[in-house]
Scaffold this motif. Sequence first.
Motif, PDB file in Angstrom:
ATOM      1  N   VAL A 146      50.890   9.348  16.621  1.00 20.61           N
ATOM      2  CA  VAL A 146      50.658  10.522  15.959  1.00 20.61           C
ATOM      3  C   VAL A 146      49.654  11.494  16.758  1.00 20.61           C
ATOM      4  O   VAL A 146      48.384  11.187  16.871  1.00 20.61           O
ATOM      5  N   TYR A 147      50.013  12.643  17.493  1.00 21.48           N
ATOM      6  CA  TYR A 147      49.305  13.363  18.318  1.00 21.48           C
ATOM      7  C   TYR A 147      48.763  14.635  17.475  1.00 21.48           C
ATOM      8  O   TYR A 147      49.435  14.817  16.498  1.00 21.48           O
ATOM      9  N   PRO A 148      47.517  15.099  17.911  1.00 17.55           N
ATOM     10  CA  PRO A 148      46.689  14.862  19.158  1.00 17.55           C
ATOM     11  C   PRO A 148      45.835  13.662  19.106  1.00 17.55           C
ATOM     12  O   PRO A 148      45.172  13.360  20.181  1.00 17.55           O
ATOM     13  N   VAL A 149      45.623  13.110  17.953  1.00 20.61           N
ATOM     14  CA  VAL A 149      44.730  11.895  17.744  1.00 20.61           C
ATOM     15  C   VAL A 149      45.064  10.460  18.728  1.00 20.61           C
ATOM     16  O   VAL A 149      44.395   9.965  19.442  1.00 20.61           O
ATOM     17  N   ALA A 150      46.501  10.549  18.940  1.00 16.15           N
ATOM     18  CA  ALA A 150      47.002   9.524  19.959  1.00 16.15           C
ATOM     19  C   ALA A 150      46.474   9.616  21.287  1.00 16.15           C
ATOM     20  O   ALA A 150      46.686   8.524  22.211  1.00 16.15           O
ATOM     21  N   GLY A 151      46.087  10.939  21.551  1.00 14.65           N
ATOM     22  CA  GLY A 151      45.251  11.107  23.168  1.00 14.65           C
ATOM     23  C   GLY A 151      43.991  10.867  23.182  1.00 14.65           C
ATOM     24  O   GLY A 151      43.699  10.656  24.408  1.00 14.65           O
ATOM     25  N   LEU A 152      43.296  10.423  22.102  1.00 18.88           N
ATOM     26  CA  LEU A 152      41.844  10.181  22.227  1.00 18.88           C
ATOM     27  C   LEU A 152      41.294   8.852  23.020  1.00 18.88           C
ATOM     28  O   LEU A 152      40.535   8.990  23.778  1.00 18.88           O
ATOM     29  N   PRO A 153      42.396   7.911  22.998  1.00 14.68           N
ATOM     30  CA  PRO A 153      41.899   6.670  23.941  1.00 14.68           C
ATOM     31  C   PRO A 153      41.552   7.113  25.354  1.00 14.68           C
ATOM     32  O   PRO A 153      40.870   6.206  26.021  1.00 14.68           O
TER      33      PRO A 153
END
Length: 249
Positions: free
Chosen positions: A199-206
């Motif tokens: 689920v973006y945008p959280v999935a881009g944090l790594p």
Amino acid sequence: MQYGEKISLIARLIKESTKTIALTGAGISTESGIPDYRSPGTGLWEKQDPAKTASLTALRRDPAGFYSTNLKRWTEFNNAKPNIAHYALAHLEKNNLLLGIITQNIDSLHVRAGSTRVWEVHGHLRTCHCTECKERYPFEELTRLFIEGENPPLCPLCSGVLRPDVVLFEDKMSEAFYQASQAISGCQLLLVVGSSLTVYPVAGLPGVARQLVIINQTQTQWDEEATVVVNESAGKVMRDVLAELGEQI
């Protein structure tokens, strides 16, 4: 790498890191009795389309149907209790081994477990507010009105429709997400616990973290970038990591 070797490595990475943050998803709460979203056969989104049932459009178009579909599940979230994984992360924070937790969950279990620095990027179910006058109430007020037969629950002041303080599909992201995006800058170690990272945008944090540990029952798109990947339950892994660190809850 064998399981025991992975646990030892995770513990060493935590000890060596000067800025460690956890990113958690629905998988950390399954051991508290809350089903996740995408597990085959049990995932919530296998049973319903969230874009249709948990969206801003659904709330506006048919608020009574919105609550009939979602409120029972949310009430169950509020009745759940933290598990060993939640307590383990709170313990790491208390002992200055973890800066804080970015969570996609709305179940408040990190807060109940004692974590003090939690960025609830998809909101929470502790409060609600009126869609018209914006007056805020405890979430229990919303559920009380619903149980007493008021569907949709309406604001006692202006009779506007009440809504929970969660990020629905089609909502803009919360202020907590932007705070978390700043907090993660310079992160040396990101512990992903129970998130499928879809689920973006959280999935881009790594992508911001220098090193990445992923603890999740299933594979994620970030596995190849991770220093360690453990496909086991969050509770089992976090209990073993604490033991390896010589810590007890």
